[in-house]
Design an enzyme around this catalytic site. Structure first.
Site, mmCIF file in Angstrom:
data_model
loop_
_atom_site.group_PDB
_atom_site.id
_atom_site.type_symbol
_atom_site.label_atom_id
_atom_site.label_comp_id
_atom_site.label_asym_id
_atom_site.label_seq_id
_atom_site.Cartn_x
_atom_site.Cartn_y
_atom_site.Cartn_z
ATOM 1 N N SER A 44 0.846 -1.281 0.200
ATOM 2 C CA SER A 44 0.004 -0.039 0.020
ATOM 3 C C SER A 44 0.861 1.353 0.010
ATOM 4 O O SER A 44 0.143 2.416 -0.147
ATOM 5 C CB SER A 44 -0.944 0.001 1.081
ATOM 6 O OG SER A 44 -2.176 -0.821 1.006
ATOM 7 N N LYS A 87 0.351 3.578 -3.056
ATOM 8 C CA LYS A 87 -0.962 4.372 -3.076
ATOM 9 C C LYS A 87 -0.694 5.776 -3.084
ATOM 10 O O LYS A 87 -1.327 6.724 -3.596
ATOM 11 C CB LYS A 87 -1.824 4.026 -2.028
ATOM 12 C CG LYS A 87 -2.627 2.516 -2.047
ATOM 13 C CD LYS A 87 -3.274 2.211 -0.827
ATOM 14 C CE LYS A 87 -3.769 0.652 -1.046
ATOM 15 N NZ LYS A 87 -4.282 -0.029 0.109
ATOM 16 N N TYR A 135 -4.308 3.712 8.158
ATOM 17 C CA TYR A 135 -5.550 3.240 8.435
ATOM 18 C C TYR A 135 -6.021 3.540 9.711
ATOM 19 O O TYR A 135 -6.039 4.938 10.454
ATOM 20 C CB TYR A 135 -5.748 1.714 8.212
ATOM 21 C CG TYR A 135 -4.989 1.435 6.955
ATOM 22 C CD1 TYR A 135 -5.268 1.661 5.844
ATOM 23 C CD2 TYR A 135 -3.725 0.729 6.918
ATOM 24 C CE1 TYR A 135 -4.675 1.353 4.523
ATOM 25 C CE2 TYR A 135 -2.975 0.502 5.830
ATOM 26 C CZ TYR A 135 -3.502 0.684 4.667
ATOM 27 O OH TYR A 135 -2.834 0.431 3.417
ATOM 28 N N VAL A 187 1.193 -3.442 3.812
ATOM 29 C CA VAL A 187 1.445 -5.075 4.393
ATOM 30 C C VAL A 187 2.620 -5.800 4.229
ATOM 31 O O VAL A 187 2.854 -6.859 4.943
ATOM 32 C CB VAL A 187 0.110 -5.823 4.166
ATOM 33 C CG1 VAL A 187 -1.192 -5.029 4.970
ATOM 34 C CG2 VAL A 187 -0.128 -6.109 2.715
HETATM 35 N N1 GLN Z 1 -2.379 -5.182 -1.697
HETATM 36 C C1 GLN Z 1 -3.019 -5.180 -0.501
HETATM 37 C C2 GLN Z 1 -4.469 -5.362 -0.371
HETATM 38 O O1 GLN Z 1 -5.017 -4.956 -1.187
HETATM 39 C C3 GLN Z 1 -2.379 -3.858 0.303
HETATM 40 C C4 GLN Z 1 -2.863 -3.814 1.738
HETATM 41 C C5 GLN Z 1 -1.975 -3.071 2.377
HETATM 42 O O2 GLN Z 1 -0.884 -2.975 2.098
HETATM 43 N N2 GLN Z 1 -2.422 -2.488 3.662
HETATM 44 O O3 GLN Z 1 -4.972 -6.007 0.409
#
Ligand code: GLN
Length: 308
Positions: A65, A68, A244, A262
């Site tokens: 993520s 993003k 988050y 993650v």
């Molecule tokens: N690729 C992961 C997902 O879509 C990204 C989530 C994350 O890094 N928090 O679940």
């Protein structure tokens, strides 16, 4: 300055040493579960061109993520302020892959740094392009920003996520039913899974994020990537939404705009000072790197780089 920052990084490393290996490696994406939980890396790149790295800072990991932030930059450059008609700017207080608010809020995700919002952002990057062009644009941007043509998508991780991507598929279909996704769901998911599966080292990531620490321009190439006003806003969203439902906690302890993934990476921005990347794959309950967060807390305390 160099000796000072190197000393501070050495202190940060020793302060987290006893915790390395704690937390849980993400296993809902099977390819990520194989990563060694004892990895720890940190890279700091300052606006005046100094770089300090320690631990596994050269080892590529799945940025997940953290991508993003970069797709948000690209989408804002492409569509500008109308992006905010399709995605909000408020923290969710929910998990990164939550669907609950979407029905009440008519398919408009709360912010671009949760999965639903990032899917909308990726959808804008697909406008007029096919999926391979869209992912190539994202990778090309990261290669330029990292100043390294070696940045690439780990196809195995992308495949693994695609095979287990029911939750993201649900989010995408749900938003499409509200008219907030223009592309085909499969195309949006394909690009999204690949952008998450980009692998970069801490050094590459810190370099790539440097424009966010330097009012939107790259202090090394002197190139203006985004305007200063837009950079402030990207940082504001990272601060309020980048971790988050632990974004408040991260602001409290670290006090820097940050974005977690993650894969265990975190990109943190000390405005006008430095771009920092940490990596440690063990996650806390919310899905943010446990040791990475502790390292940033220590770094912020020792440098005084908190924005507060
Ligand atoms: N690729 C992961 C997902 O879509 C990204 C989530 C994350 O890094 N928090 O679940």
């Amino acid at each position: 300055m160099k000796a000072d920052l190197a000393e501070i990084v050495a202190d940060v490393c020793s302060s987290v040493e006893g915790q390395i290996g704690s937390g849980r490696v993400a296993d809902y994406i099977p390819a990520l579960s194989r990563v060694d939980p004892r990895k720890f890396g940190i890279a700091i790149m300052t606006c005046d061109g100094e770089t300090v790295c320690a631990g596994d800072a050269e080892e590529p990991f799945s940025i997940q993520s953290v991508s993003k932030v970069f797709t948000l930059t690209l989408a804002l450059e492409r569509v500008g302020a109308p992006l905010w008609d399709r995605v909000g700017r408020e923290p969710t207080g929910s998990a990164f892959n939550s669907i609950v608010q979407l029905e009440h809020e008519a398919g408009i995700p709360r912010n671009p740094l949760v999965n639903a919002g990032a899917l909308v952002v990726t959808d804008t990057l697909l406008d007029g392009k096919n999926p391979s062009q869209a992912i190539n644009d994202i990778v090309a941007f990261l290669r330029l920003r990292a100043d390294d043509p070696a940045v690439r998508v780990d196809a195995e991780v992308a495949q693994s996520e695609s095979e287990t991507g029911d939750r993201n598929a649900s989010l995408a279909h749900f938003m499409r039913s509200f008219g907030n996704l223009n592309g085909e769901v499969d195309d949006v998911l394909s690009v999204y899974f690949q952008q998450c599966a980009i692998e970069m080292s801490c050094r590459q990531l810190a370099r790539a994020g440097l424009y966010l620490a330097h009012a939107g321009s790259d202090p090394i190439s002197d190139e203006q990537i985004v305007s200063e006003a837009r950079t402030r806003r990207i940082n504001a969203i990272m601060m309020s939404c980048g971790h988050y439902d632990a974004s408040g906690d991260f602001a409290f302890h670290v006090g820097l705009p940050g974005k977690s993934g993650v894969g265990g990476g975190i990109l943190a921005i000390a405005p006008r000072r430095a771009s920092i990347a940490v990596w440690s794959p063990g996650l806390n309950d919310v899905g943010n790197s446990l040791v990475g967060s502790l390292a940033l807390e220590r770094l912020s305390a020792l440098t005084g780089w908190s924005v507060f």
